[in-house]
Write an enzyme that holds these catalytic residues in place. Sequence first.
Site, PDB file in Angstrom:
ATOM      1  N   GLY A  68      -7.373  12.194   1.909  1.00 51.69           N
ATOM      2  CA  GLY A  68      -7.623  12.624   0.525  1.00 51.69           C
ATOM      3  C   GLY A  68      -6.934  11.295  -0.381  1.00 51.69           C
ATOM      4  O   GLY A  68      -7.523  10.995  -1.296  1.00 51.69           O
ATOM      5  N   CYS A 305      12.266  17.969  -3.831  1.00 58.00           N
ATOM      6  CA  CYS A 305      13.876  17.937  -3.621  1.00 58.00           C
ATOM      7  C   CYS A 305      14.384  16.592  -3.001  1.00 58.00           C
ATOM      8  O   CYS A 305      13.947  16.121  -2.258  1.00 58.00           O
ATOM      9  CB  CYS A 305      14.559  18.857  -2.527  1.00 58.00           C
ATOM     10  SG  CYS A 305      16.020  18.986  -2.448  1.00 58.00           S
TER      11      CYS A 305
HETATM   12  N1  PLP Z   1      -5.420  15.892  -3.354  1.00 55.90           N
HETATM   13  C1  PLP Z   1      -4.600  17.018  -3.261  1.00 55.90           C
HETATM   14  C2  PLP Z   1      -4.955  18.090  -4.347  1.00 55.90           C
HETATM   15  C3  PLP Z   1      -3.978  17.601  -2.102  1.00 55.90           C
HETATM   16  O1  PLP Z   1      -3.217  18.623  -2.045  1.00 55.90           O
HETATM   17  C4  PLP Z   1      -3.604  16.376  -1.130  1.00 55.90           C
HETATM   18  C5  PLP Z   1      -2.622  16.511   0.062  1.00 55.90           C
HETATM   19  O2  PLP Z   1      -1.792  17.387  -0.083  1.00 55.90           O
HETATM   20  C6  PLP Z   1      -4.223  14.903  -1.495  1.00 55.90           C
HETATM   21  C7  PLP Z   1      -5.080  14.815  -2.253  1.00 55.90           C
HETATM   22  C8  PLP Z   1      -3.909  13.898  -0.523  1.00 55.90           C
HETATM   23  O3  PLP Z   1      -4.725  14.119   0.719  1.00 55.90           O
HETATM   24  P1  PLP Z   1      -4.177  13.508   2.310  1.00 55.90           P
HETATM   25  O4  PLP Z   1      -3.150  14.090   2.698  1.00 55.90           O
HETATM   26  O5  PLP Z   1      -5.445  13.866   2.974  1.00 55.90           O
HETATM   27  O6  PLP Z   1      -4.083  11.990   2.054  1.00 55.90           O
END
Ligand code: PLP
Length: 365
Positions: A68, A305
């Site tokens: 992501g 934290c």
């Molecule tokens: N966007 C959101 C809303 C997320 O919660 C996360 C991960 O927690 C990411 C992007 C990043 O995704 P990835 O862990 O696949 O890089």
Amino acid sequence: MIYLDANATEPLRPEARDAMLAALDVTGNPSSVHQAGRAARRILEDARETLAGRFGAHAANLVFTSGGTEADALAIHALGRDHRRIIIGATEHDAVRAACPGATILPVDRDGLADLTRLETLLRDTPSALVCLMLANNETGTIQPIREAAHLCRARGALLHVDAVQAAGRIPVDLRQLGAHSLAISSHKLGGPAGAGALLLASGMDHLAPLIAGGGQERGRRGGTPPVSAIAGFAAAAAAVSSNGLAPLRDQMEQVALRCGAVLCGAGAERLPNTTCIALPGVRADAQVIALDLDGVAVSAGAACSSGKVAASHVLTAMGLGPIAGEAIRVSLPWNVTEADGARFAGAYERMAERLTHALAPRAA
Ligand code: PLP
């Protein structure tokens, strides 16, 4: 150990594991022209078809990434070119925030919903902006009014990128129906392995300037040999998702917390069915997480934290939740949660609240 931290990463779905194991036995680089390469390419393209179909895009408009974070960064890099002003929601994930320092921040209300009236004003001043809004928040589960935002953006010639990383697999997600220009998704948030993700592009948006040019893979939009087995697991996980009906269990767990004096964050908005963000006034989030962990329940704190200090969550702070922004835990139910897990959580939460609220010194004025 009861695992209630699905928004950090979901447990691997058995369908994903099976697909990965099968793909691991296929030796071949999908860019090679020989039979072995073609076998690997078939796995890759089948996965692309599955994922694109599931999330409302043409297969040719899906670019595989490492997850992501990279999908968000690629979208911002490619769509935010030519000095477009970038506007992001105040509760966006760091994957978006870090990719566009200096972006204009769109405020949210107490439930975490983006202020669309303000967006309209901003777009009137800067029509050709790039707007980044998440479909569902990772800490509170708040679901943004993306269709309305897309409408405003399209009326002004602005582009809309949607981070659907937490939404995909938990609520229906369809790029076409949302009306956005691009959509980021991630494998490990829907029960696939970490290490794979995708950027889905609306029709007409498929020629992207790559962030990583490399050997021109993904039609020149993302260089690098793709992790075929991870991608096979990603697609199998997405195909295995069914309507999870987790909201009733989540709601029962919230009732237990409320009886212990907790406050729910973002509960006035439509939310992901698996997510709740629960503040216990006066009790630091990290103390709650540790107490629950010692009692066998894994949850997380929105607050980060570092060096022994708890930084209040930027999400809850943006929602105007004041001191409780550092006192909230996130409980996120995985796809395989059981009623018994809910009962275990209830017992552990009551014990934790009883112990830590009794130990409370009055909060400094
Ligand atoms: N966007 C959101 C809303 C997320 O919660 C996360 C991960 O927690 C990411 C992007 C990043 O995704 P990835 O862990 O696949 O890089």
